[in-house]
Scaffold this active site. Structure first.
Site, PDB file in Angstrom:
ATOM      1  N   ARG A  60      43.583  36.415  32.696  1.00  0.00           N
ATOM      2  CA  ARG A  60      42.634  37.533  33.100  1.00  0.00           C
ATOM      3  C   ARG A  60      40.924  37.375  32.497  1.00  0.00           C
ATOM      4  O   ARG A  60      40.171  36.852  32.693  1.00  0.00           O
ATOM      5  CB  ARG A  60      43.016  38.679  33.126  1.00  0.00           C
ATOM      6  CG  ARG A  60      42.260  39.634  33.849  1.00  0.00           C
ATOM      7  CD  ARG A  60      40.934  40.341  33.308  1.00  0.00           C
ATOM      8  NE  ARG A  60      41.169  40.920  31.891  1.00  0.00           N
ATOM      9  CZ  ARG A  60      40.315  41.206  31.129  1.00  0.00           C
ATOM     10  NH1 ARG A  60      39.227  41.084  31.461  1.00  0.00           N
ATOM     11  NH2 ARG A  60      40.605  41.803  29.857  1.00  0.00           N
ATOM     12  N   ASP A  61      41.088  37.755  31.064  1.00  0.00           N
ATOM     13  CA  ASP A  61      40.012  37.721  30.259  1.00  0.00           C
ATOM     14  C   ASP A  61      39.340  36.514  30.168  1.00  0.00           C
ATOM     15  O   ASP A  61      38.239  35.960  30.068  1.00  0.00           O
ATOM     16  CB  ASP A  61      40.478  38.372  28.895  1.00  0.00           C
ATOM     17  CG  ASP A  61      39.013  39.012  28.284  1.00  0.00           C
ATOM     18  OD1 ASP A  61      38.126  38.831  28.385  1.00  0.00           O
ATOM     19  OD2 ASP A  61      39.436  39.797  27.326  1.00  0.00           O
TER      20      ASP A  61
ATOM     21  N   HIS B 209      42.452  44.165  20.752  1.00  0.00           N
ATOM     22  CA  HIS B 209      41.921  43.080  21.334  1.00  0.00           C
ATOM     23  C   HIS B 209      40.540  42.596  20.718  1.00  0.00           C
ATOM     24  O   HIS B 209      39.567  43.421  20.862  1.00  0.00           O
ATOM     25  CB  HIS B 209      41.483  43.813  22.934  1.00  0.00           C
ATOM     26  CG  HIS B 209      41.173  42.725  24.092  1.00  0.00           C
ATOM     27  ND1 HIS B 209      41.690  42.399  25.009  1.00  0.00           N
ATOM     28  CD2 HIS B 209      39.738  42.189  24.185  1.00  0.00           C
ATOM     29  CE1 HIS B 209      40.881  41.645  25.755  1.00  0.00           C
ATOM     30  NE2 HIS B 209      39.853  41.849  25.120  1.00  0.00           N
TER      31      HIS B 209
ATOM     32  N   HIS C 264      37.894  39.532  20.075  1.00  0.00           N
ATOM     33  CA  HIS C 264      37.091  38.269  20.506  1.00  0.00           C
ATOM     34  C   HIS C 264      36.675  37.505  19.429  1.00  0.00           C
ATOM     35  O   HIS C 264      36.458  38.102  18.055  1.00  0.00           O
ATOM     36  CB  HIS C 264      36.003  38.495  21.349  1.00  0.00           C
ATOM     37  CG  HIS C 264      36.404  38.841  22.943  1.00  0.00           C
ATOM     38  ND1 HIS C 264      36.479  37.970  23.752  1.00  0.00           N
ATOM     39  CD2 HIS C 264      36.854  40.061  23.572  1.00  0.00           C
ATOM     40  CE1 HIS C 264      37.014  38.579  24.955  1.00  0.00           C
ATOM     41  NE2 HIS C 264      37.509  39.585  24.659  1.00  0.00           N
TER      42      HIS C 264
ATOM     43  N   CYS D  46      33.293  37.522  28.197  1.00  0.00           N
ATOM     44  CA  CYS D  46      33.267  38.570  29.546  1.00  0.00           C
ATOM     45  C   CYS D  46      31.712  38.446  30.198  1.00  0.00           C
ATOM     46  O   CYS D  46      30.784  38.351  29.365  1.00  0.00           O
ATOM     47  CB  CYS D  46      32.997  39.917  28.619  1.00  0.00           C
ATOM     48  SG  CYS D  46      32.537  41.490  29.912  1.00  0.00           S
TER      49      CYS D  46
ATOM     50  N   ASN E 193      38.633  35.296  23.332  1.00  0.00           N
ATOM     51  CA  ASN E 193      39.620  36.031  22.570  1.00  0.00           C
ATOM     52  C   ASN E 193      40.124  35.139  21.507  1.00  0.00           C
ATOM     53  O   ASN E 193      39.871  34.141  21.602  1.00  0.00           O
ATOM     54  CB  ASN E 193      40.889  36.328  23.515  1.00  0.00           C
ATOM     55  CG  ASN E 193      40.506  37.406  24.520  1.00  0.00           C
ATOM     56  OD1 ASN E 193      39.982  36.960  25.741  1.00  0.00           O
ATOM     57  ND2 ASN E 193      40.814  38.680  24.417  1.00  0.00           N
TER      58      ASN E 193
HETATM   59  N1  COA Z   1      38.249  45.398  43.805  1.00  0.00           N
HETATM   60  C1  COA Z   1      37.702  45.121  44.794  1.00  0.00           C
HETATM   61  N2  COA Z   1      36.515  45.516  45.566  1.00  0.00           N
HETATM   62  C2  COA Z   1      35.868  46.289  44.894  1.00  0.00           C
HETATM   63  C3  COA Z   1      36.579  47.166  43.759  1.00  0.00           C
HETATM   64  C4  COA Z   1      37.592  46.672  43.344  1.00  0.00           C
HETATM   65  N3  COA Z   1      38.214  47.251  42.276  1.00  0.00           N
HETATM   66  N4  COA Z   1      35.750  48.173  43.631  1.00  0.00           N
HETATM   67  C5  COA Z   1      34.528  47.997  44.447  1.00  0.00           C
HETATM   68  N5  COA Z   1      34.930  46.828  45.002  1.00  0.00           N
HETATM   69  C6  COA Z   1      33.758  46.322  46.261  1.00  0.00           C
HETATM   70  C7  COA Z   1      33.648  47.343  47.281  1.00  0.00           C
HETATM   71  O1  COA Z   1      34.288  47.422  48.335  1.00  0.00           O
HETATM   72  C8  COA Z   1      32.130  46.766  47.677  1.00  0.00           C
HETATM   73  O2  COA Z   1      32.394  45.894  48.754  1.00  0.00           O
HETATM   74  P1  COA Z   1      31.604  45.489  49.867  1.00  0.00           P
HETATM   75  O3  COA Z   1      30.254  44.933  49.225  1.00  0.00           O
HETATM   76  O4  COA Z   1      32.033  44.325  50.412  1.00  0.00           O
HETATM   77  O5  COA Z   1      31.285  46.844  50.534  1.00  0.00           O
HETATM   78  C9  COA Z   1      31.588  46.354  46.403  1.00  0.00           C
HETATM   79  O6  COA Z   1      32.585  45.813  45.635  1.00  0.00           O
HETATM   80  C10 COA Z   1      30.611  47.209  45.750  1.00  0.00           C
HETATM   81  O7  COA Z   1      31.078  48.730  45.518  1.00  0.00           O
HETATM   82  P2  COA Z   1      30.647  49.756  45.153  1.00  0.00           P
HETATM   83  O8  COA Z   1      31.496  50.943  44.851  1.00  0.00           O
HETATM   84  O9  COA Z   1      29.347  50.142  45.449  1.00  0.00           O
HETATM   85  O10 COA Z   1      30.802  49.127  43.547  1.00  0.00           O
HETATM   86  P3  COA Z   1      29.642  49.296  42.425  1.00  0.00           P
HETATM   87  O11 COA Z   1      28.636  48.514  42.711  1.00  0.00           O
HETATM   88  O12 COA Z   1      29.444  50.676  42.083  1.00  0.00           O
HETATM   89  O13 COA Z   1      30.631  48.521  41.262  1.00  0.00           O
HETATM   90  C11 COA Z   1      32.011  47.046  40.622  1.00  0.00           C
HETATM   91  C12 COA Z   1      31.070  47.319  41.305  1.00  0.00           C
HETATM   92  C13 COA Z   1      32.306  47.560  39.307  1.00  0.00           C
HETATM   93  C14 COA Z   1      33.217  47.259  41.373  1.00  0.00           C
HETATM   94  C15 COA Z   1      32.206  45.366  40.218  1.00  0.00           C
HETATM   95  O14 COA Z   1      30.933  45.022  39.671  1.00  0.00           O
HETATM   96  C16 COA Z   1      33.314  45.080  39.644  1.00  0.00           C
HETATM   97  O15 COA Z   1      34.367  44.521  40.328  1.00  0.00           O
HETATM   98  N6  COA Z   1      33.103  44.452  38.299  1.00  0.00           N
HETATM   99  C17 COA Z   1      34.124  43.958  37.752  1.00  0.00           C
HETATM  100  C18 COA Z   1      34.159  44.299  36.227  1.00  0.00           C
HETATM  101  C19 COA Z   1      35.195  43.493  35.401  1.00  0.00           C
HETATM  102  O16 COA Z   1      35.886  42.700  36.038  1.00  0.00           O
HETATM  103  N7  COA Z   1      34.937  43.320  34.130  1.00  0.00           N
HETATM  104  C20 COA Z   1      35.545  42.413  33.187  1.00  0.00           C
HETATM  105  C21 COA Z   1      36.674  43.093  32.914  1.00  0.00           C
HETATM  106  S1  COA Z   1      36.400  44.324  31.400  1.00  0.00           S
HETATM  107 ZN    ZN Z   2      38.144  41.045  26.241  1.00  0.00          ZN
END
Ligand code: COA
Ligand code: ZN
Length: 304
Positions: free
Chosen positions: A13-14, A206, A208, A239, A248
């Site tokens: 994942r990370d 955790h 890095h 990240c 990490n």
């Molecule tokens: N899984 C899948 N899709 C997701 C989701 C999730 N957990 N959360 C939101 N979405 C989708 C929504 O359905 C929407 O899809 P669409 O554009 O097809 O309609 C889109 O993402 C935006 O949704 P919204 O609620 O407006 O999201 P947002 O802009 O407020 O937030 C995040 C966006 C946070 C959901 C997105 O940037 C994200 O998943 N980031 C990942 C962060 C990550 O993995 N970080 C590393 C780990 S620490």
């Molecule tokens: Zn991390």
């Protein structure tokens, strides 16, 4: 009997979320199975996040489906950023989720499009549902030491968050040094204070390795009594939402160090080297543990 340290490999994942090359579901499964074969007791196999935000994690439902017990015995975790992620993880049959909390608003906004307090509120909702659903929740506190946007983190804030979420029923709290900015003295002080208050059973770290202090930070936390660590096969990682973060601390290095210190990790280093080689082959970018060249020579000699 030697004392145990519990390692969770978060590489699939990370690690993979930040690789230029997006692996296929089959390649992700190969990597997870190779890590499991080495005896790593728990693996974070993917995340339920927006596939637009993190294309490399699309299809985590398929990864989980392919790793159903009893064929695959190693416990798996899926990371989630919000309620939608929880619902998707539950639908995919996840038994354990990692929900991300934040010790800064800057990082919460960038990573989850919420404020710090909004992520706390969602996590409380998720904890209630998870109790009913029989799903275990690990709460990871991102930027527990320093935020790339808001600067150094106040340890008192982290202590408050840990106390609140242990009280709310989180199964574990993990302090994440998301950008690899912590130094051992800070780690020792914060983890010692937390262990003194809460014991160590539900606390993890955790780290890095951005500033080459990953292993030193692990050691500082071990000295405080922490016995749970996240690490990443071959040091994969970074990240995508935290500028300057590198991989990490490598599972290769942490397993070697802890075993040499006399701890039982359950990990077979020979088989772990195969997983580490596979991570390098599949991604083309995994650095490999810093000890790898030496460790492979040492293991080869042992076999003669
Ligand atoms: N899984 C899948 N899709 C997701 C989701 C999730 N957990 N959360 C939101 N979405 C989708 C929504 O359905 C929407 O899809 P669409 O554009 O097809 O309609 C889109 O993402 C935006 O949704 P919204 O609620 O407006 O999201 P947002 O802009 O407020 O937030 C995040 C966006 C946070 C959901 C997105 O940037 C994200 O998943 N980031 C990942 C962060 C990550 O993995 N970080 C590393 C780990 S620490
Ligand atoms: Zn991390």
């Amino acid at each position: 009997m030697s004392e145990s340290v519990f390692i969770t490999d978060v590489g699939p994942r990370d690690g993979l979320q930040n690789q230029p090359k997006v692996l296929s579901i089959d390649e992700r499964l190969q990597l997870v199975r190779a890590i499991a074969a080495a005896g790593v007791p728990q693996i974070e196999v993917g995340s339920f996040v927006s596939p637009k935000a993190v294309p490399a994690m699309a299809g985590t439902d398929q990864v989980l489906a392919a790793l159903e017990a009893p064929e695959f015995a190693t416990p798996t975790i899926a990371l989630i950023p919000n309620m939608k992620g929880y619902e998707l993880a539950r639908a995919a049959g996840a038994k354990t989720v990692t929900m991300v909390l934040y010790a800064s608003d800057g990082m919460a906004q960038k990573n989850a499009a919420m404020s710090m307090l909004e992520t706390e509120a969602v996590t409380l909702d998720i904890l209630k549902l998870a109790k009913q659903d029989g799903i275990e929740v690990i709460a990871t506190i991102a930027v527990s030491f320093e935020c790339p946007f808001d600067g150094p983190t106040d340890p008192a804030l982290v202590q408050t968050i840990v106390a609140k979420f242990l009280d709310a029923g989180a199964d574990q709290l993990v302090l994440a040094d998301t950008i690899g900015a912590a130094h051992p003295q800070q780690v020792r002080e914060l983890t010692a204070a937390l262990v003194a208050t809460h014991g160590s059973a539900q606390l993890g770290c955790h780290f890095h390795d951005t500033r080459a202090m990953g292993l030193a930070n692990v050691y500082a936390a071990v000295e405080s009594g922490i016995r749970r660590f996240d690490s990443s096969i071959a040091g994969l990682g970074g990240c995508p939402f935290a500028p300057g973060a590198s991989g990490n601390v490598a599972t290769d290095d942490i397993a070697m160090m802890l075993q040499q210190m006399g701890f039982d990790t359950g990990i077979d280093l020979d088989t772990l080297m195969e997983a580490s080689d596979l991570a390098e082959t599949l991604t083309g970018t995994a650095p490999g543990g810093r000890s790898k060249a030496w460790l492979k020579g040492y293991l080869a000699k042992q076999e003669r």
